[in-house]
Design an enzyme around this catalytic site. Structure first.
Site, PDB file in Angstrom:
ATOM      1  CE1 TYR A   1       1.620   0.776   3.060  1.00 49.21           C
ATOM      2  CE2 TYR A   1       1.261   2.484   1.433  1.00 49.21           C
ATOM      3  CZ  TYR A   1       1.715   1.219   1.767  1.00 49.21           C
ATOM      4  OH  TYR A   1       2.246   0.414   0.780  1.00 49.21           O
TER       5      TYR A   1
ATOM      6  CG  HIS B   1       5.761  -0.309   5.002  1.00 53.67           C
ATOM      7  ND1 HIS B   1       6.053  -1.657   4.981  1.00 53.67           N
ATOM      8  CD2 HIS B   1       4.414  -0.214   4.890  1.00 53.67           C
ATOM      9  CE1 HIS B   1       4.927  -2.351   4.868  1.00 53.67           C
ATOM     10  NE2 HIS B   1       3.917  -1.505   4.800  1.00 53.67           N
TER      11      HIS B   1
ATOM     12  CD  GLN C   1      -2.006  -6.670   2.848  1.00 47.21           C
ATOM     13  OE1 GLN C   1      -1.313  -7.376   3.566  1.00 47.21           O
ATOM     14  NE2 GLN C   1      -1.756  -5.386   2.657  1.00 47.21           N
TER      15      GLN C   1
ATOM     16  NE  ARG D   1       2.347   1.023  -7.368  1.00 46.50           N
ATOM     17  CZ  ARG D   1       1.886   0.637  -6.164  1.00 46.50           C
ATOM     18  NH1 ARG D   1       0.994  -0.329  -6.058  1.00 46.50           N
ATOM     19  NH2 ARG D   1       2.317   1.224  -5.070  1.00 46.50           N
TER      20      ARG D   1
ATOM     21  CD  GLU E   1       1.017  -0.735  11.784  1.00 44.07           C
ATOM     22  OE1 GLU E   1       0.264   0.187  12.145  1.00 44.07           O
ATOM     23  OE2 GLU E   1       0.753  -1.518  10.858  1.00 44.07           O
TER      24      GLU E   1
ATOM     25  CB  THR F   1       4.877  -1.382   8.251  1.00 43.48           C
ATOM     26  OG1 THR F   1       3.740  -2.221   8.208  1.00 43.48           O
ATOM     27  CG2 THR F   1       6.124  -2.204   8.477  1.00 43.48           C
TER      28      THR F   1
ATOM     29  CG  ASP G   1      -2.774   0.341  10.271  1.00 48.47           C
ATOM     30  OD1 ASP G   1      -1.959   0.996  10.938  1.00 48.47           O
ATOM     31  OD2 ASP G   1      -2.475  -0.696   9.658  1.00 48.47           O
TER      32      ASP G   1
ATOM     33  CD  GLU H   1       1.508  -4.335   8.093  1.00 50.96           C
ATOM     34  OE1 GLU H   1       0.644  -3.612   8.639  1.00 50.96           O
ATOM     35  OE2 GLU H   1       1.612  -4.454   6.856  1.00 50.96           O
TER      36      GLU H   1
HETATM   37 CA    CA Z   1      -0.628  -1.878   9.151  1.00 57.33          CA
END
Ligand code: CA
Length: 406
Positions: A121, A126, A232, A135, A193, A342, A119, A191
């Protein structure tokens, strides 16, 4: 063509995605979707549509498409063209009734045996949204614009659309506390995707050059990477997602061949700084595929569309993901699944997770019937849909749907 299709059907003659189904007899067989029908590839092989009837009958009677995909694109594309030609005959051929199955009478199965799942990112929107919740001053980590960040996921729990998803339990740190309790996730999320299926083995030790990536990509599947945010949040440092993700992911039962998507290639976002040489890609690197997410509060609520996004927003392309994945010599195998991460767009209505849509649970979503949601509740059904559309040609991906159970 003799089969009359409604306008705007997801499964047009330009699409012809592959899947595996049975008709109540528990005999899985390969098929190609067209309108409200499935072309039964076992019956098509038997009727001699592809030549080598016994060989292809055996291939199409497998419980998954891995062996078929492994024959290579010259063969898989030829099979698709033969079906296209057959459908384009001016009048219904004599074997039409035998080759076609009504989609309503078919049970769609998981079409792949997935050796490995990765997977990524790859959506900058996202990554920025999620990063800014944790942050605010520094949402994107320094590596993000230099490489497609990814992790190795769990292949065993990837299920076909329609499979219920059981709410996971795990270690969760209650708000304001420092130590975890063992409890059911209260922040169950989806999510949005898009995943690609590897169609060709590569050799351990040999990277796949970016300009040859398409040779290795058989097709695309719409993908929901269910996520338990509370699990998570506690577990992910320092090695990344684990039990917050591996309790289930749902894919569409149809694999749309890469070749069907050629007309929908578009330029992606400009990449700054320019990536290192092995990640540099010329031409149109993204796909214009409209994505839609809807939520049906369970068990009897009505469906509300909660997000509209597009794969063209992705910063890193599939070719870049694959080139990066293998640049160290890691090999890929037929049936491997690689998901985009995502896919969020630039506006709040285009975010691809509840974490972003409700901004960490702060802004509940308003659904039809005055119902509110921050995360998924038991009985809720989450459905993804996707289609590329241009000049009267529509390439749909089918639904990715799953209901949450306690
Ligand atoms: Ca994912």
């Amino acid at each position: 063509m003799w089969l009359s299709l409604p306008a705007n059907t997801d499964f047009s003659i330009h699409n012809l995605p592959f899947g595996v189904f049975h008709t109540g007899d528990n005999r899985p067989r390969a098929g190609i979707a067209i309108g409200d029908h499935i072309v039964d590839l076992v019956a098509a092989a038997e009727s001699g549509l592809f030549g080598k009837a016994r060989f292809f009958k055996k291939i199409f009677l497998q419980p998954t498409l891995n062996e078929f995909i492994g024959l290579g694109k010259p063969v898989t594309n030829r099979i698709r063209r033969k079906v296209q030609d057959w459908l384009r005959l001016p009048e219904a051929p004599a074997n039409a009734a035998r080759l076609l199955t009504d989609r309503k009478s078919a049970v769609m199965l998981m079409p792949l045996q997935i050796p490995n799942y990765t997977d990524f990112y790859s959506s900058i929107e996202h990554a920025t949204n999620v990063g800014s919740m944790f942050r605010p001053d520094n949402p994107l980590l320094p590596n993000w614009r230099w490489l497609p960040v990814g992790y190795h996921g769990r292949a065993s729990s990837i299920v076909a659309s329609g499979t219920p998803i059981r709410r996971p339990k795990g270690q969760i740190v209650p708000k304001g506390q420092e130590t975890p309790v063992f409890a059911a996730s209260q922040q169950l999320d989806f999510e949005l995707e898009m995943a690609f299926v590897i169609g060709k083995n590569s050799t351990l030790g040999e990277p796949i050059p970016i300009d040859r990536a398409d040779e290795y990509i058989f097709g695309l599947m719409l993908f929901n990477d269910w996520s338990a945010r509370d699990i998570q949040r506690w577990e992910y440092v320092p090695l990344g997602p684990f039990l917050g993700k591996n309790f289930g992911s749902t894919v569409s039962p149809w694999i749309v061949p890469l070749e069907a998507l050629k007309p929908f290639r578009v330029k992606g976002p400009q990449q700054k700084p320019a990536p290192l040489e092995y990640l540099q890609q010329t031409g149109k690197q993204q796909y214009d595929i409209a994505l839609e997410v809807s939520l049906t509060p369970g068990p009897k609520g009505s469906e509300t569309v909660i997000s509209r996004s597009n794969t063209k927003y992705l910063y890193w392309s599939m070719a870049q993901q694959l080139a990066h994945h293998t640049v160290n010599g890691c090999n890929v195998q037929i049936g491997d699944l690689m998901a985009s991460g995502t896919i969020s767009g630039p506006t709040p209505g285009s975010y691809g997770s509840l974490l972003e849509l409700s901004w960490g649970g702060k802004n509940p979503l308003q659904l039809a019937g005055g119902i509110q949601r921050t995360f998924l509740e038991d009985g809720d059904t989450l459905t993804l849909r996707a289609a590329a559309e241009k000049d009267g040609v529509r390439i749909g991906f089918g639904e990715v749907s799953g209901q949450i159970t306690a």
